[in-house]
Design a protein around this motif. Sequence first.
Motif, mmCIF file in Angstrom:
data_model
loop_
_atom_site.group_PDB
_atom_site.id
_atom_site.type_symbol
_atom_site.label_atom_id
_atom_site.label_comp_id
_atom_site.label_asym_id
_atom_site.label_seq_id
_atom_site.Cartn_x
_atom_site.Cartn_y
_atom_site.Cartn_z
ATOM 1 N N ASN A 148 0.821 -1.213 0.000
ATOM 2 C CA ASN A 148 0.000 0.000 0.000
ATOM 3 C C ASN A 148 0.850 1.256 0.000
ATOM 4 O OD1 ASN A 148 0.985 -0.321 2.559
ATOM 5 N ND2 ASN A 148 -0.804 0.545 3.556
ATOM 6 N N LEU A 149 2.150 1.108 -0.155
ATOM 7 C CA LEU A 149 3.022 2.269 -0.157
ATOM 8 C C LEU A 149 3.398 2.598 -1.598
ATOM 9 C CD1 LEU A 149 5.380 0.968 2.653
ATOM 10 C CD2 LEU A 149 3.294 2.295 2.926
ATOM 11 N N PRO A 150 2.983 3.742 -2.099
ATOM 12 C CA PRO A 150 3.282 4.056 -3.503
ATOM 13 C C PRO A 150 4.775 4.019 -3.817
ATOM 14 C CG PRO A 150 2.277 5.930 -2.345
ATOM 15 C CD PRO A 150 2.138 4.747 -1.459
ATOM 16 N N ALA A 166 -2.640 -0.622 -3.527
ATOM 17 C CA ALA A 166 -2.446 -2.065 -3.510
ATOM 18 C C ALA A 166 -3.579 -2.816 -4.196
ATOM 19 C CB ALA A 166 -2.331 -2.551 -2.067
ATOM 20 N N LYS A 167 -4.745 -2.209 -4.166
ATOM 21 C CA LYS A 167 -5.939 -2.948 -4.548
ATOM 22 C C LYS A 167 -5.932 -3.351 -6.022
ATOM 23 C CE LYS A 167 -10.883 -2.669 -3.825
ATOM 24 N NZ LYS A 167 -12.014 -1.825 -3.489
ATOM 25 N N GLY A 173 -7.009 -7.548 -2.479
ATOM 26 C CA GLY A 173 -8.384 -7.209 -2.844
ATOM 27 C C GLY A 173 -8.850 -5.955 -2.128
ATOM 28 N N GLU A 174 -8.092 -5.588 -1.089
ATOM 29 C CA GLU A 174 -8.369 -4.356 -0.349
ATOM 30 C C GLU A 174 -7.022 -3.684 -0.126
ATOM 31 O OE1 GLU A 174 -11.167 -2.997 0.621
ATOM 32 O OE2 GLU A 174 -12.580 -4.581 0.105
ATOM 33 N N TYR A 175 -6.877 -2.998 0.987
ATOM 34 C CA TYR A 175 -5.591 -2.443 1.394
ATOM 35 C C TYR A 175 -5.242 -1.142 0.663
ATOM 36 C CZ TYR A 175 -1.152 -3.069 3.898
ATOM 37 O OH TYR A 175 -0.094 -2.946 4.743
ATOM 38 N N GLY A 176 -6.257 -0.378 0.301
ATOM 39 C CA GLY A 176 -5.976 0.953 -0.208
ATOM 40 C C GLY A 176 -5.759 1.012 -1.706
ATOM 41 N N ILE A 223 10.682 -4.995 -12.531
ATOM 42 C CA ILE A 223 9.242 -4.841 -12.743
ATOM 43 C C ILE A 223 8.633 -4.044 -11.597
ATOM 44 C CG2 ILE A 223 7.059 -6.092 -13.013
ATOM 45 C CD1 ILE A 223 8.670 -8.395 -14.177
ATOM 46 N N MET A 224 7.672 -3.217 -11.932
ATOM 47 C CA MET A 224 6.944 -2.440 -10.937
ATOM 48 C C MET A 224 5.464 -2.756 -11.052
ATOM 49 S SD MET A 224 8.328 1.342 -11.666
ATOM 50 C CE MET A 224 10.000 1.876 -11.407
ATOM 51 N N TYR A 225 4.759 -2.484 -10.011
ATOM 52 C CA TYR A 225 3.298 -2.386 -10.052
ATOM 53 C C TYR A 225 2.556 -3.659 -10.422
ATOM 54 C CZ TYR A 225 3.254 2.720 -9.683
ATOM 55 O OH TYR A 225 3.368 4.000 -9.261
ATOM 56 N N GLY A 226 3.203 -4.798 -10.404
ATOM 57 C CA GLY A 226 2.408 -5.945 -10.794
ATOM 58 C C GLY A 226 3.050 -7.254 -10.382
ATOM 59 N N SER A 227 2.462 -8.329 -10.818
ATOM 60 C CA SER A 227 3.015 -9.645 -10.532
ATOM 61 C C SER A 227 3.515 -10.267 -11.820
ATOM 62 C CB SER A 227 1.942 -10.549 -9.937
ATOM 63 O OG SER A 227 1.621 -10.122 -8.651
#
Lengths: 759, 252, 453
Positions: free
Chosen positions: A602-604, A679-680, A673-676, A616-620
């Motif tokens: 949840n930390l940008p 992260a969501k 699925g949550e967490y701001g 890689i950023m922002y994903g899996s």
Amino acid sequence: MPNIDRREFLKLVGAGGVSVGAGFMLRESTKHPREYLIPHVVAPEDISSGLSTWYNSVCSMCPAGCGISVRTREGRAKKIEGNLSHPVSQGRLCALGQAGLQALYNPDRLTAPMRRNGEGTFEEITWEQGLKQVGDRLDLLRAAGRGNRVALLTTGVRGHLAQLFESFMRQLGSPRLLHYDYDHPHTLYAANQQFFGEDRLPYYDLQNTRLLLSFGADYLSNWISPVHHSLGFGESRQGPADVRGRFVQIEPRMSISGAAADEWIPARPGTEGILALGLAHHIIAEGNYSGADRDAWMAALADYTADAVAEQTGVPATTITRLADSFVDTAPSLAIGGGSAGNHSNGVDTLVAVNALNYLVGNIGQEGGLVFNPEPAGPALQQHQASYSTMLELAEAAHHGEIDVLIINGTNPVFTLPPTAEFESALAQIPLVVSLSSFLDETTALADVILPSHTYLESWGDDFPEPGVGFSVGAVSQPVVSPLYNTRGTGDIILDLARRMGSSSVMPWQSMEEFLKYGWQRIYQRGDSQTLAQGFDAFWTSVLKAGAWGETKSGNTAFSLNPDVIAGIGVAPPEFSGSEDDYPFILHPYLSPNFHDGRGANLPWMQELPDPMTSIMYGSWVEMNPLTAQQMELSEGDLVDIQSPHGQLRVPVFIYPAIMPNVIAIPIGQGHGEYGRYAKDRGVNPIQILSPQLEPVTGSLASSATRVNVSATGKRVKLVKTGGTSRDLGRNIIQTTGGSGVEVSSVSSNSIPITEVTS
Amino acid sequence: MSLFSRFLDGWRKYRKPGYYEKFDYHWTMTVDLDKCTGCEACMMACQAENNIPVVGEDEVARGRELQWIRVERYWEGEYPNARLRFMPMMCQHCDAAPCETVCPVSATYHNQDGLNTQIYNRCIGTRSCAVYCPYEVRYFNYYDHGWDSPLEQQLNPDVTVRGKGVMEKCTFCIQRIRQAKDLAKDDDRRRVQDGEMQPACVQTCPTKALVFGDRNDPESQVSLSMDDPRSYRVLDELNTDSSVFYLKKVDA
Amino acid sequence: MTTPTERNDLGYNDIHEDVVRSIVKTGPKYYIALATAGSVTLLCFFFPWFYQLYYGIGAAGMNHPGVWGTYLSSFIFWIGLSHSGTLLSCVLHLTNSSWRKAMYRSAEAMTLFSLVVAATYVMVHVGRPWFIHWALPYPNQMELWPNFRSPLLFDVMAIATYITGSTIFIYMGSIPDFAAVRDRTSGWRNTMYTLLSLGWRGTDKEWHRLHWAYTFLAVLIIPLAVSVHSIVSWDFAMSIVPALHQTIFAPYFVVGAIYSGTAGIVTVMFVLRKTMGFEQYITKLHFDNLGKLLLVLSLIWTYINAVELFTGWYSGSSEEYEALGYKLFGFYAPLYWEMILFCAVAPLLMFSTRFRTSFVPMLILSIAINIGMYTERFLIIATSLSRQYLPDAWGVYVPSLVEISIMVGSFALFTTLFLVFVKIFPSVSMYEVKETMATPKIEPLAPASGSPA
């Protein structure tokens, strides 16, 4: 348009231009809200305009317990740095620790207590309402002698908060105090308990070691105390002028530690312990061990000849004997184990085998080896660590209606437990779920009452790093800024609830700060006469100021091995869930260096920090050996379905040159699925498809023991990454030089036939 | 002195190669590649210290990340002998910097500390410095990047927040240098002592792979470090005379 | 001396009538054209540009390695297009080529407007155009000067000089024609042309001085034009980016500029000929001569390209060699081969006289050449920036919709400016066309002023 003449045309053009301009001006003029200057005629305490104030505290972003110094200006936290006088971090800090500021200033923080209303949504309530609702219920249960129907599930906390939780639960008469973290090394504790008879971890002296064998432990990014290990790594590598420490990493997928190592050896997943015993066998067989119990060892290890081990692990016999010889010849040396090696069905045996290696070459209690830690100065409460089976029991109890109240603090089991644990439905069975989290994570989203805690930068606490650094260390975590929102410290909430259930005689403290001071009296009493002469207040102030307290009293150095351990030594082949025919790949889920077990998602800043190994950023993504990908005709960005016996994920492929061909790896941390907002709905969570394979000794989840199948979907996405071409194409950008007096790696290019490994 | 002769004087001085005879301080960094683990703590420290905004997923996908220091990664060999090597790459503060010559408005220049300095409010955004920089360490603000409230409370008041259309890059944490120099001045000290200040990345590096200091001081840690036989400069053949020295990775 | 006209019975008066008619008589077609061009300019050029100004240059597709994009390639393209106008006019003036006379005014106008569009592109390109004046050396209280070492500053200077020179050149050459139009118009037009013609009376002294000054300017502008594009090339060649850092860039750019400029003239002349009714003045001869010129230029251009490839290959240096390979076979390779087809292969058709003297094929070819030349400018930037020294920083740049829209809009802007021009300037130089004609025996009409008309 024949009716438009020149004049008309010019008018139209003019009018159009003016209105466009006017529109922009209007937009600009209404953009900025009015701001006021607030004069500091009566300046708040600790705030002097233009000057930075530094507060020492303790990092709570991961369990390592690094000391931090937080720079504040005008009452706002500006930067987190390592605390120079704290022996764990020594002025250094990792990326996640520094991003703690964004936990404090996170836009998605819970700002006030909330309660689920009739429509299933949350409505804001006052603290009094929230505390009363929870306190009344607790009081009722306690009065009725049904306090054991209350469970407290917290993230791994140490120090006086842990003690507070314990007293609180004792007041309720409930044994259900569970510390749960996905990454808690249960098997390591169990192995050390078996081998050393200590329930504490020893101190791994990386700084002074000359050869480190790491069996699966990613000690530089996630394992136990990465910052401290990094300090040791750097010192060992290039500290002394004459020698250079050598690092060997044994793991199926190259981690950060594997990349930093001088040699990376892929062994079949789950066979790390067998490899360790192969080394041990060679050491004894070569006559390099002369202890009295040599024969017992020889008998126990008879099956682990180099050739047999090579067969099982896929590591060539020559490599095994070479490693064993250099492990003996290089002193001091050290073997550590953990991470994926400990997360198999044979996890404890594997780590016992690693300890045996240290024992055989005499690394125990030695500088540069592993050193026993003394009893921690503060409360040490390892017994509450909940393994996967304990969590299953809790869920089962909830399903049976045995739990009335569940208080959750900081941990997020809905995210970090596989769905087979049915924790989510268990929560639904509990009449009152109270979350003390600062964020609306997956678990908190299912709570009935949310009593949001301060972040660690706003609250009082303390920490006694586990493992220590060879001597007793403690640190007080103090608020560095005044609370941003209508939140309260976890300790304060617990104390308030204790008061409401009539426990104020046993727990008389009004606040966490008061309780801390009370608790630290005991530590103060340990001080020398000079400290005692100054009084507690001076001691307290000096601890706060320094941010750390230490005592140069080392732990137990004498060690004698229980002969039963030798007889019981041996590592069974790992068991995997799912058949090899249906599920040809072994899933290697690993803790993301950026998000740890998902808490950093949840930390940008962490989202936009490239993954160190892949950028890689922002994903899996799923990492795959180039040859495997070639066989399956997959390339970077191809979406594949990963199917385990217990679930399925869709994730893009990343071609990873240093992973075994039959292993695929997915980082843990994304897939919330949550967490701001940050992260969501981003990426996938590999925990969701893990099979409930257990490590039998500890009952912990054998998270590396799931087999999966990979199938192409024919779809493609572009991976968001910053790296261009990760080959230097002979440009000699990263230059290297030959080793200086160090044994040269002899992993020849064909030492591991790939066909053999895939078989 | 007439305006014209003053101008002429300034011009002569200005066009002389090696404008500064000797730098007051010659700030230098060394990066021990043998110690670097690629953990990226330096990147985070830099982001926090220098108010580098988060640009968001879409912008990163377009290749517009802002990273004053980045960790480059190069794979070598194939499985099972594949190895990954990391190299932190930040502004090299070249003493013969290509970026300085090309900026039409002199928004980037060399100061008397040997630093390659970027003046944000002079920058008109031609981006030519980024083209001329062979290390590609200059990053451009394609948009005004905001901070989701209250994240802006973290912003370092000592560092400018850059708006759209401005080039930015590593400054060796010039705000910390300035502060250390001010303190040194206040203390009647004449020089900043070695280790008195460190840029955020150096300060946080968990393996102490980064060393920073004044090259003019022969006793400083960085002077000793840059004289290490392993020391080399990236793309030295381009004759940029950079101020960041890398210590070769030991391949053992 | 050959005459530029096909009809030998054309008299002085016919010329006057044709040209003045083109200025004074305005049909709805013109307004429709102007309104279309104007609104396309507004919609495709100014609107996206304002959008970009407001939100930031991120509206374009530029990114980390590709910090320069189509804005800069469009800039070079327009500067290049500007080249043939004035430069060609000067060269032909000095060599006394009479066939130049019918077309040079519009060619010079093309120069001027290309430069205006190019200068606008500078503003579109930079991140903070509201501070663009900082690139100009003006005395200020802070004693802040631009960086005189910067090739970009050379560029600012060179283009400013070139715009000034070209403006004076086209204006000076038009003075006698302004006077001629002045004498045939009334009302506000008369006032305007009175002012523009600076009291031209057509005395011998005036003619003498005009010719002297005109020739002087022509001599001056040739090196200026060459230097302008050399300097534009230095924006790139002075960097140390592989594939940009090349000594051949200056002549390469100059040749490329003249090449695309000449092709542009062919296009513009075709359009003028069709739309303004100048069939008599712009003839097969012009197309034939321009075709020969284009052919030579295309051969030189091809040669320089081959040299570039050879030196890149010969260097053997990893960076140069890879940049070369990337250009030929990488992400942008289809564009490269399109450029080769349009600029090196197709122009070989002009070896045929029949091709050169056919209007429509020449039009198509000239447009193809300019598409190819635009691609060339784009490739120079895009391929080089994508593959620099550190492979980990490699990346690909793709233009955004805003950029493409602005590119389309820039053509509309150019057309708009040209449409305004044809209503103000006599787009064919009347007096020079008349110089090529035999002096008429009979005075057709009593002239109102002392001009030779």
